[in-house]
Scaffold this active site. Structure first.
Site, mmCIF file in Angstrom:
data_model
loop_
_atom_site.group_PDB
_atom_site.id
_atom_site.type_symbol
_atom_site.label_atom_id
_atom_site.label_comp_id
_atom_site.label_asym_id
_atom_site.label_seq_id
_atom_site.Cartn_x
_atom_site.Cartn_y
_atom_site.Cartn_z
ATOM 1 N N LYS A 116 0.035 -20.015 -8.358
ATOM 2 C CA LYS A 116 -0.936 -21.111 -8.220
ATOM 3 C C LYS A 116 -1.661 -21.366 -9.534
ATOM 4 O O LYS A 116 -1.896 -22.513 -9.905
ATOM 5 C CB LYS A 116 -1.960 -20.786 -7.119
ATOM 6 C CG LYS A 116 -1.381 -20.912 -5.713
ATOM 7 C CD LYS A 116 -2.486 -20.813 -4.666
ATOM 8 C CE LYS A 116 -1.911 -20.765 -3.269
ATOM 9 N NZ LYS A 116 -2.914 -20.444 -2.247
ATOM 10 N N LYS A 197 9.830 -22.082 -1.272
ATOM 11 C CA LYS A 197 9.166 -21.826 0.010
ATOM 12 C C LYS A 197 8.690 -23.137 0.631
ATOM 13 O O LYS A 197 8.163 -23.992 -0.079
ATOM 14 C CB LYS A 197 7.964 -20.903 -0.246
ATOM 15 C CG LYS A 197 7.237 -20.460 1.011
ATOM 16 C CD LYS A 197 6.114 -19.504 0.683
ATOM 17 C CE LYS A 197 4.836 -20.220 0.332
ATOM 18 N NZ LYS A 197 3.677 -19.340 0.211
ATOM 19 N N LYS A 200 2.573 -26.069 2.701
ATOM 20 C CA LYS A 200 1.701 -27.104 3.262
ATOM 21 C C LYS A 200 1.281 -28.094 2.203
ATOM 22 O O LYS A 200 1.047 -29.250 2.478
ATOM 23 C CB LYS A 200 0.396 -26.456 3.782
ATOM 24 C CG LYS A 200 0.504 -25.717 5.065
ATOM 25 C CD LYS A 200 -0.919 -25.384 5.533
ATOM 26 C CE LYS A 200 -1.036 -23.957 5.989
ATOM 27 N NZ LYS A 200 -1.631 -23.049 5.015
HETATM 28 P P1 TYM Z 1 -1.090 -19.585 4.868
HETATM 29 O O1 TYM Z 1 -2.113 -20.501 5.446
HETATM 30 O O2 TYM Z 1 -0.452 -19.954 3.579
HETATM 31 O O3 TYM Z 1 0.069 -19.366 5.907
HETATM 32 C C1 TYM Z 1 -0.192 -18.994 7.232
HETATM 33 C C2 TYM Z 1 0.893 -18.068 7.746
HETATM 34 O O4 TYM Z 1 2.166 -18.696 7.658
HETATM 35 C C3 TYM Z 1 3.058 -17.871 6.917
HETATM 36 N N1 TYM Z 1 3.937 -18.743 6.117
HETATM 37 C C4 TYM Z 1 5.265 -18.729 6.171
HETATM 38 N N2 TYM Z 1 6.123 -17.994 6.902
HETATM 39 C C5 TYM Z 1 7.445 -18.244 6.747
HETATM 40 N N3 TYM Z 1 7.934 -19.176 5.909
HETATM 41 C C6 TYM Z 1 7.107 -19.945 5.156
HETATM 42 N N4 TYM Z 1 7.589 -20.880 4.346
HETATM 43 C C7 TYM Z 1 5.700 -19.732 5.279
HETATM 44 N N5 TYM Z 1 4.617 -20.295 4.707
HETATM 45 C C8 TYM Z 1 3.533 -19.672 5.224
HETATM 46 C C9 TYM Z 1 2.176 -17.017 6.030
HETATM 47 O O5 TYM Z 1 2.836 -15.835 5.630
HETATM 48 C C10 TYM Z 1 1.003 -16.767 6.944
HETATM 49 O O6 TYM Z 1 1.267 -15.706 7.825
HETATM 50 N N6 TYM Z 1 -3.715 -15.868 2.879
HETATM 51 C C11 TYM Z 1 -3.197 -16.395 4.117
HETATM 52 C C12 TYM Z 1 -4.272 -16.647 5.173
HETATM 53 C C13 TYM Z 1 -5.159 -15.496 5.445
HETATM 54 C C14 TYM Z 1 -4.822 -14.340 6.202
HETATM 55 C C15 TYM Z 1 -5.998 -13.547 6.233
HETATM 56 C C16 TYM Z 1 -3.659 -13.929 6.844
HETATM 57 C C17 TYM Z 1 -6.458 -15.368 5.046
HETATM 58 N N7 TYM Z 1 -6.973 -14.179 5.532
HETATM 59 C C18 TYM Z 1 -6.022 -12.316 6.889
HETATM 60 C C19 TYM Z 1 -3.686 -12.690 7.508
HETATM 61 C C20 TYM Z 1 -4.865 -11.916 7.528
HETATM 62 C C21 TYM Z 1 -2.505 -17.711 3.833
HETATM 63 O O7 TYM Z 1 -2.779 -18.387 2.895
HETATM 64 O O8 TYM Z 1 -1.675 -18.109 4.793
#
Ligand code: TYM
Length: 332
Positions: A116, A197, A200
């Site tokens: 990022k 990947k 969003k």
């Molecule tokens: P975020 O919002 O990017 O994504 C949410 C969840 O979706 C999964 N994910 C994917 N899985 C498979 N293929 C993909 N292309 C893909 N893109 C996203 C992510 O692995 C995630 O499980 N940092 C985290 C949010 C967060 C969090 C936490 C998660 C903040 N605090 C505490 C667990 C525990 C994030 O940005 O996820």
């Protein structure tokens, strides 16, 4: 929330854009499937979303949208506490305490941070500190398991390191969490580019399969997905990343084995595989969309759900924060 035999699960999604099938197959689907096994805490991590520029009105609306998608996907309010991260002040407070035990080098090594940061002219402090806030989210709730997609593995490992360092410096305070990553669907790639990947950010047409995309949009994106000219149906990530991605999506949705899937699609061409994936994706998302739009008609319901979720978890978070404060010499 008071069944002591059950282990606690914590996870979250950023309301920073439109949720997609990667978020669903990597995370949400598994939270729904396993919710009866655990005591569940699911957060909409709005503070994390602030680490990249957000329009305030859009962020507010997206936080509600993600809340509804959690419910529409099948999380039960009875079994799961669902809340917005910013509604529990302890997340920010614990982040400061953890900042003071976390070497900056640990944060600069995070691959997501490096990716990022490389795309931005100036890097905000929040972006570097992002994994510390995530660690606070998790360890505030004495979390045993963190179900996420593959891209979050490194952050959960860092969470363990931070918790361990805190425990070492100030005495046993935090539970060390374990990551839970699904066998299929943990790393979904873009339809347009199977080496990147699915994400969003950026609303490039034909990249992501959004949970709220109408069936004809989903169909178009899948039918146009990048494949190859080998004309072979195989789970070969290296040489056939596009075909692998489609097979992986199909496997994560159906739960069928690789052999069963190959037998189903072998020798019938990529058009037939894409048709099968399209049908599976639409059959999965249609009922979620139906429930989503039904619930969206009652905005008061969302507010009530968020308030109830926060009220349920606040005592857990405040207790663990106070133990940390006490162990650091901030209170008796
Ligand atoms: P975020 O919002 O990017 O994504 C949410 C969840 O979706 C999964 N994910 C994917 N899985 C498979 N293929 C993909 N292309 C893909 N893109 C996203 C992510 O692995 C995630 O499980 N940092 C985290 C949010 C967060 C969090 C936490 C998660 C903040 N605090 C505490 C667990 C525990 C994030 O940005 O996820």
């Amino acid at each position: 929330m008071n069944n002591n035999q059950k282990k606690r699960v914590f996870s979250g999604i950023q309301p920073s854009g439109n949720l997609h099938i990667g978020n669903y197959l990597g995370a949400l689907k598994n939270w729904v499937a396993e919710q009866h096994k655990y005591e569940n805490v699911f957060c909409i991590v709005d503070l994390h979303a602030l680490t990249t520029p957000q329009d305030p009105a859009v962020l507010y609306q997206k936080t509600r949208e993600v809340t509804l998608l959690y419910l529409a996907a099948g999380l039960s309010r009875e079994h799961c506490a669902i809340f917005a991260q910013s509604h529990i002040a302890a997340h920010s407070e614990l982040t400061w305490l953890l900042n003071c035990v976390t070497p900056i080098g640990w944060l600069e090594r995070m691959t997501q941070y490096k990716d990022k940061a490389a795309k931005q002219e100036s890097v905000g402090t929040g972006l570097v500190d992002y994994p510390v806030l995530m660690a606070a989210d998790i360890i505030l709730y004495d979390t045993h398991y963190v179900p996420v997609g593959e891209d979050q593995r490194q952050h959960v490992e860092l969470t363990r390191d931070i918790a361990q360092r805190f425990n070492h410096l100030y005495g046993e305070t935090f539970v060390l969490p374990e990551v839970l990553i699904p066998k299929a669907g943990a790393r979904i790639k873009g339809m347009d580019d199977p080496t990147a990947k699915m994400s969003k950010s950026g609303d490039k047409q034909g990249h992501a399969l959004h949970l709220l995309d109408p069936p004809d949009v989903l169909r178009k994106s899948i039918m146009r997905a990048t494949t190859d000219s080998l004309n072979k149906i195989a789970f070969d990530k290296e040489n056939q990343p596009g075909v692998y991605n489609l097979l992986n999506i199909y496997q994560a949705i159906t739960g069928h084995s690789e052999e069963e899937i190959i037998a189903e699609f072998d020798g019938k061409g990529y058009g037939n595989l894409k048709k099968g994936v399209t049908e599976a994706v639409i059959a999965t998302l249609e009922p979620i969309q139906k429930r989503y739009y039904e619930m969206a008609e009652d905005p008061a319901y969302i507010e009530q759900a968020l308030k109830e979720g926060a009220d349920r978890v606040r005592p857990i978070a405040e207790h663990r924060l106070q133990v940390a404060q006490k162990n650091m010499g901030l209170r008796k």
